[in-house]
Design a protein around this motif. Structure first.
Motif, PDB file in Angstrom:
ATOM      1  N   SER A  64     -25.078 -13.282  10.987  1.00  0.00           N
ATOM      2  CA  SER A  64     -24.784 -14.611  11.431  1.00  0.00           C
ATOM      3  C   SER A  64     -25.636 -15.745  10.874  1.00  0.00           C
ATOM      4  O   SER A  64     -26.610 -15.532   9.929  1.00  0.00           O
ATOM      5  CB  SER A  64     -25.307 -14.402  13.100  1.00  0.00           C
ATOM      6  OG  SER A  64     -24.640 -13.489  13.713  1.00  0.00           O
ATOM      7  N   ALA A  87     -31.860 -15.794  19.049  1.00  0.00           N
ATOM      8  CA  ALA A  87     -31.722 -14.746  19.900  1.00  0.00           C
ATOM      9  C   ALA A  87     -30.119 -14.745  19.902  1.00  0.00           C
ATOM     10  O   ALA A  87     -29.426 -13.536  19.617  1.00  0.00           O
ATOM     11  CB  ALA A  87     -32.110 -14.853  21.014  1.00  0.00           C
ATOM     12  N   LEU A  88     -29.405 -15.925  20.080  1.00  0.00           N
ATOM     13  CA  LEU A  88     -28.067 -16.049  19.994  1.00  0.00           C
ATOM     14  C   LEU A  88     -27.477 -15.424  18.623  1.00  0.00           C
ATOM     15  O   LEU A  88     -26.322 -14.579  18.650  1.00  0.00           O
ATOM     16  CB  LEU A  88     -27.441 -17.345  20.510  1.00  0.00           C
ATOM     17  CG  LEU A  88     -27.701 -18.010  21.683  1.00  0.00           C
ATOM     18  CD1 LEU A  88     -27.566 -19.452  21.535  1.00  0.00           C
ATOM     19  CD2 LEU A  88     -26.829 -17.298  22.770  1.00  0.00           C
ATOM     20  N   GLU A 123     -28.445 -13.268  16.888  1.00  0.00           N
ATOM     21  CA  GLU A 123     -28.853 -11.707  16.634  1.00  0.00           C
ATOM     22  C   GLU A 123     -28.022 -11.084  17.468  1.00  0.00           C
ATOM     23  O   GLU A 123     -27.513  -9.914  17.134  1.00  0.00           O
ATOM     24  CB  GLU A 123     -30.194 -11.554  16.903  1.00  0.00           C
ATOM     25  CG  GLU A 123     -30.600  -9.695  16.686  1.00  0.00           C
ATOM     26  CD  GLU A 123     -32.156  -9.857  16.638  1.00  0.00           C
ATOM     27  OE1 GLU A 123     -32.916  -8.820  16.156  1.00  0.00           O
ATOM     28  OE2 GLU A 123     -33.056 -10.295  17.494  1.00  0.00           O
ATOM     29  N   GLN A 124     -27.591 -11.549  18.760  1.00  0.00           N
ATOM     30  CA  GLN A 124     -27.039 -10.995  19.730  1.00  0.00           C
ATOM     31  C   GLN A 124     -25.475 -10.961  19.553  1.00  0.00           C
ATOM     32  O   GLN A 124     -24.914 -10.079  20.307  1.00  0.00           O
ATOM     33  CB  GLN A 124     -27.391 -11.433  21.404  1.00  0.00           C
ATOM     34  CG  GLN A 124     -28.740 -11.058  21.534  1.00  0.00           C
ATOM     35  CD  GLN A 124     -29.287 -11.944  22.635  1.00  0.00           C
ATOM     36  OE1 GLN A 124     -28.674 -12.742  23.358  1.00  0.00           O
ATOM     37  NE2 GLN A 124     -30.476 -11.977  23.064  1.00  0.00           N
ATOM     38  N   HIS A 125     -25.177 -11.994  18.750  1.00  0.00           N
ATOM     39  CA  HIS A 125     -23.543 -12.345  18.630  1.00  0.00           C
ATOM     40  C   HIS A 125     -23.457 -12.019  17.204  1.00  0.00           C
ATOM     41  O   HIS A 125     -23.213 -13.346  16.465  1.00  0.00           O
ATOM     42  CB  HIS A 125     -23.104 -13.451  19.091  1.00  0.00           C
ATOM     43  CG  HIS A 125     -23.588 -13.557  20.768  1.00  0.00           C
ATOM     44  ND1 HIS A 125     -22.479 -13.134  21.818  1.00  0.00           N
ATOM     45  CD2 HIS A 125     -24.424 -14.151  21.382  1.00  0.00           C
ATOM     46  CE1 HIS A 125     -23.116 -13.326  22.749  1.00  0.00           C
ATOM     47  NE2 HIS A 125     -24.180 -13.846  22.829  1.00  0.00           N
ATOM     48  N   SER A 151     -21.349 -14.760  14.373  1.00  0.00           N
ATOM     49  CA  SER A 151     -21.803 -16.231  15.134  1.00  0.00           C
ATOM     50  C   SER A 151     -22.109 -17.352  14.167  1.00  0.00           C
ATOM     51  O   SER A 151     -22.837 -17.124  13.346  1.00  0.00           O
ATOM     52  CB  SER A 151     -22.630 -16.134  16.239  1.00  0.00           C
ATOM     53  OG  SER A 151     -23.877 -15.512  16.100  1.00  0.00           O
TER      54      SER A 151
END
Length: 373
Positions: A38, A183-184, A186-188, A191
């Motif tokens: 990402s 965090a976004l 890592e979580q997506h 992205s």
């Protein structure tokens, strides 16, 4: 009169295309960045590369390992509306149309504010800025995209013009914004995340570059960006423009006698757009202003500016109509003000930008996470 652009190394990276390069890195197709799971693009508003290097002791995380090659060239004018839009669309101001801070709407013959005046000045974000954003292009490829910023910007016209296609995530402090962006990412997986940090720009305008307040803002951002980047995430930290301090005694004021033949004064003090009256002789007005402002500013016609490539290699017809008949580009540490304007609050600004000095045009291009390898 001929006009010469300041020279820049052909190898210098431009902020135009940086976001698309991050998307290419997600596909493993970037010519300059390694593949990433990402990608996060952090934009520190108002942080020039020269100012950052000059205050390296207050930004040890940002400047760690920084070399002379870790810079990029921003667009003209060196102002937030033009440069942020180029970063998020991947095209030059001549294409996306945000060619300054305040410009004339040719259909209504009124000045409009392209940064904060979308609602009050009646601008449609979807038509006034019609270039697709990098987030829209990424979404078309099936990627999730996010924009992390202050809650006050979530529904603004400028956000809809420049960040459309991205899901907006509000966070208050710089630390919270950086944390949320990482965090976004890592979580997506796959992205693209955009993170906006305006603190340095705000401190610079009010107090000046190198003021205690500016240094405190820089230290705050440096601390926020000193956190560990999760595995597989690539981060680029850059800026839209730099800034110079303009002391009061370096302000130049245009009074009525200087503005004969001028209908509207747009832009901002370091890069004015002047729109002439229909019956005014352009060359006579330009010659008079060159005499009035000799040593303080360059006076450039719209045709000279476009031919010089100031607004990029392509200038659309609707963009061309927004550019002033004459441009007043401040030299050194000067600013040129419209003394006939009712609102003179901008004369209180210390740090300013918009012109072509290295302090304004050179911005950091710093790689973190997998992009640093």
């Amino acid at each position: 009169m001929s006009f010469m652009l300041p020279s820049a190394s052909p190898s210098t990276r431009s902020v135009v295309g940086v976001a698309d390069d991050l998307c290419a890195a997600l596909r493993g197709e970037s010519p300059s960045l390694p593949r990433a799971q990402s990608a996060v693009l952090v934009v520190i508003d108002g942080l020039g590369a020269i100012s950052l290097r000059g205050h390296a002791g207050h930004a040890r995380s940002l400047t760690s390992g920084m070399t002379k090659r870790d810079v990029a060239q921003t667009v003209f004018p060196t102002t937030t509306a033009a440069a942020l839009t180029s970063i998020t669309t991947g095209v030059w101001p001549g294409e996306h149309g945000l060619v300054g801070y305040r410009v004339r709407d040719p259909e209504r013959d009124v000045l409009v504010n392209q940064l904060s005046g979308w609602e009050t000045d009646g601008l449609d974000p979807l038509t006034w800025q019609a270039a697709p954003t990098v987030f829209e292009r990424a979404a078309a490829d099936g990627r999730e995209t996010f924009a992390v910023g202050l809650a006050a910007y979530a529904r603004s016209g400028f956000t809809r013009a420049t960040l459309r296609g991205a899901a907006f995530v509000a966070a208050a402090s710089p630390e919270e914004r950086v944390e949320a962006a990482l965090a976004l990412a890592e979580q997506h997986p796959g992205s693209l995340v955009y993170c906006y940090l305006p603190e340095v720009d705000k401190a610079g305008h009010k107090h000046g570059v190198a003021s205690p307040e500016w240094v405190a803002a820089l230290e705050l951002l440096d601390g926020a960006l000193s956190v560990r980047v999760p595995p597989g995430i690539g981060v680029v930290v850059t800026s839209d423009h730099g800034m110079v301090d303009v002391p009061y005694h370096r302000q130049v004021v245009l009074e009525e006698e200087h503005l004969v033949g001028i209908r509207h004064v747009g832009g901002e003090p370091r890069m004015l757009h002047l729109y002439r009256e229909r019956d005014a002789d352009l060359h006579a007005v330009a010659a008079r202003l060159r005499g009035d402002l000799e040593g303080a500013a360059d006076i450039v016609t719209r045709e000279q500016a476009v031919a010089s490539g100031l607004f990029g290699p392509v200038v659309r017809d609707d963009s061309l109509a927004r550019i002033g008949d004459l441009l007043v580009i401040a030299s050194g540490v000067r600013a040129v003000y419209d003394g006939t304007a009712e609102d003179q609050r901008s004369r209180g600004m210390v740090g300013q930008h918009g012109a072509l000095t290295p302090e304004e045009t050179r911005v950091p291009f710093l790689r973190r996470g997998v992009f640093a390898s």
